[in-house]
Write a protein that holds these residues in place. Structure first.
Motif, PDB file in Angstrom:
ATOM      1  N   ILE A 120       0.578  15.180  -7.471  1.00  0.00           N
ATOM      2  CA  ILE A 120       0.653  13.721  -7.334  1.00  0.00           C
ATOM      3  C   ILE A 120       1.694  13.154  -8.286  1.00  0.00           C
ATOM      4  N   ASP A 121       1.659  13.600  -9.544  1.00  0.00           N
ATOM      5  CA  ASP A 121       2.610  13.100 -10.533  1.00  0.00           C
ATOM      6  C   ASP A 121       4.051  13.473 -10.170  1.00  0.00           C
ATOM      7  N   ALA A 122       4.221  14.696  -9.664  1.00  0.00           N
ATOM      8  CA  ALA A 122       5.573  15.142  -9.321  1.00  0.00           C
ATOM      9  C   ALA A 122       6.152  14.326  -8.173  1.00  0.00           C
ATOM     10  N   VAL A 128       7.731   8.208  -4.026  1.00  0.00           N
ATOM     11  CA  VAL A 128       7.163   8.179  -2.680  1.00  0.00           C
ATOM     12  C   VAL A 128       6.379   6.885  -2.501  1.00  0.00           C
ATOM     13  N   ASP A 129       6.308   6.424  -1.269  1.00  0.00           N
ATOM     14  CA  ASP A 129       5.615   5.168  -0.979  1.00  0.00           C
ATOM     15  C   ASP A 129       4.115   5.357  -0.784  1.00  0.00           C
ATOM     16  N   GLY A 130       3.677   6.601  -0.575  1.00  0.00           N
ATOM     17  CA  GLY A 130       2.255   6.863  -0.379  1.00  0.00           C
ATOM     18  C   GLY A 130       1.999   8.347  -0.258  1.00  0.00           C
ATOM     19  N   PHE A 131       0.716   8.726  -0.190  1.00  0.00           N
ATOM     20  CA  PHE A 131       0.327  10.138  -0.194  1.00  0.00           C
ATOM     21  C   PHE A 131      -0.580  10.465   0.996  1.00  0.00           C
ATOM     22  N   LYS A 151      -0.220   3.793  -5.517  1.00  0.00           N
ATOM     23  CA  LYS A 151       0.248   4.067  -4.160  1.00  0.00           C
ATOM     24  C   LYS A 151      -0.940   4.346  -3.246  1.00  0.00           C
ATOM     25  N   PRO A 152      -0.898   3.912  -1.997  1.00  0.00           N
ATOM     26  CA  PRO A 152      -1.997   4.218  -1.071  1.00  0.00           C
ATOM     27  C   PRO A 152      -2.045   5.699  -0.730  1.00  0.00           C
TER      28      PRO A 152
END
Length: 349
Positions: A120-122, A128-131, A151-152
């Motif tokens: 997530i941190d990377a 990035v706009d979301g995951f 981020k959503p």
């Protein structure tokens, strides 16, 4: 005599180079790309356009996106990229993202729960706009990491305790009920559900619970239906063969024995064990497995499967995330898609 513009340095031209050749500021060039007709005079616009053509300048999509506060990148984190399910979901998500003008960045954690936050941190470092998360669902600090980056996120297949996010998955309960009912209707009465270790993985727990519920629901059948759950850790091949032998021993006529496999990884291990034991599917042992590997029709009389709608799952996850990134608010949503029973000789014999 007019003074020629400063020489352009070798290499890929930049917005500064365009500004020097056109004799304008960098801000003017930026306006050309974003508000050409509204903010620039025809003469200045023509000079910038000529400089761009002369230099062969191509604006960076990343720089343009970041100037508007977004990268058009979506981070996809998977537990195991060697799992065919994850690969198929990735393809579906990537198609939906491409259609919406986004690119996908992939991070494979290799089934190491401790790397979930690292991933997530990377990816957050790339703005990035979301995951989209298809992880183990038990990594420490994941909830805090998602909250910290603001981020959503959307979960696929596996839930994560404490993370309030949209969730997309196959309907595990409905799929298991369909698989068990099919086996029972075809005369299989002694069932064994084989799964990878359940601890910390919501999908495995849900399918095992659904299997037990199915056995309870059919307990009054004649002859009586019985079922057990067996956890098969990686490398425990002899234990798996022992469990299959015990299953066959319990299934005395007219009772017939069948296996339900929790995913394609387990399906392959069961198929290898059955071959080592010298048995045949559909005769000595009935079988249905979750997931639809490409080789399922090639094993014995063909392995029956519960195919997951992987492309639709990936597309649905991407769509949910993009809606959130575009400002959709409200409580976390849950989207459960039906599976498809593919009947072959292993269950219908």
């Amino acid at each position: 005599m007019s003074t020629p513009p400063p020489a352009v340095r070798p290499g890929r031209p930049t917005i500064s180079d365009v500004a020097r050749v056109a004799g304008v500021s960098k801000a003017t060039v930026s306006r050309f790309f974003n508000h050409r007709e509204r903010l620039l005079s025809p003469d200045i616009a023509a000079r910038v356009e000529a400089a761009i053509a002369e230099l062969g300048y191509v604006p960076s999509p990343m720089a343009q996106a970041l100037s508007h506060g977004r990268s058009r990148l979506i981070g996809l984190i998977v537990a195991d990229i060697t799992n065919p399910f994850s690969v198929a979901v990735l393809r579906g998500a990537e198609k939906a993202c491409k259609d919406a003008g986004y690119l996908v960045m992939l991070f494979n954690i290799g089934n190491e729960a401790g790397r979930e936050r690292e991933a997530i941190d990377a990816l957050a470092g790339y703005q990035v706009d979301g995951f989209i998360l298809n992880t183990l669902g038990r990594g420490a600090g994941v909830v805090e990491a998602i909250a910290a980056h603001g981020k959503p996120a959307v979960l696929v297949d596996r839930r994560h305790d404490g993370l309030e996010a949209d969730f997309v998955s196959i309907d595990n309960r409905g799929a298991m009920a369909e698989a068990c009912s099919h086996l029972i209707d075809h005369g299989w009465r002694e069932l064994l559900y084989v799964t990878e270790p359940q601890q910390g993985v919501s999908t495995r727990r849900e399918r095992a619970a659904a299997f037990r519920d199915c056995m309870d629901a059919h307990a009054g059948a004649s002859p009586r239906v019985r079922g057990e759950v067996f956890e098969a850790p990686e490398g425990a091949d002899e234990a798996l063969r022992d469990a299959l032998r015990a299953l066959r021993k319990r299934a005395r006529a007219p009772r017939r024995a069948a296996v339900v496999a929790g995913n394609s990884v387990v399906t392959l291990r069961v198929a290898q064990a059955v071959r080592q034991l010298g048995w045949e599917f559909g005769d000595a042992l009935g079988f249905i497995g979750f997931d639809e590997p490409e080789w399922a029709s090639l094993v014995g009389p063909g392995l029956s499967t519960l195919a997951q709608p992987t492309d639709e799952l990936g597309r649905a996850a991407a769509t949910c995330l993009i809606e959130r990134m575009q400002g959709l608010e409200g409580p976390a949503r849950e989207l459960l898609l039906p599976g498809t029973l593919v009947v072959r000789g292993s269950s219908a014999a």
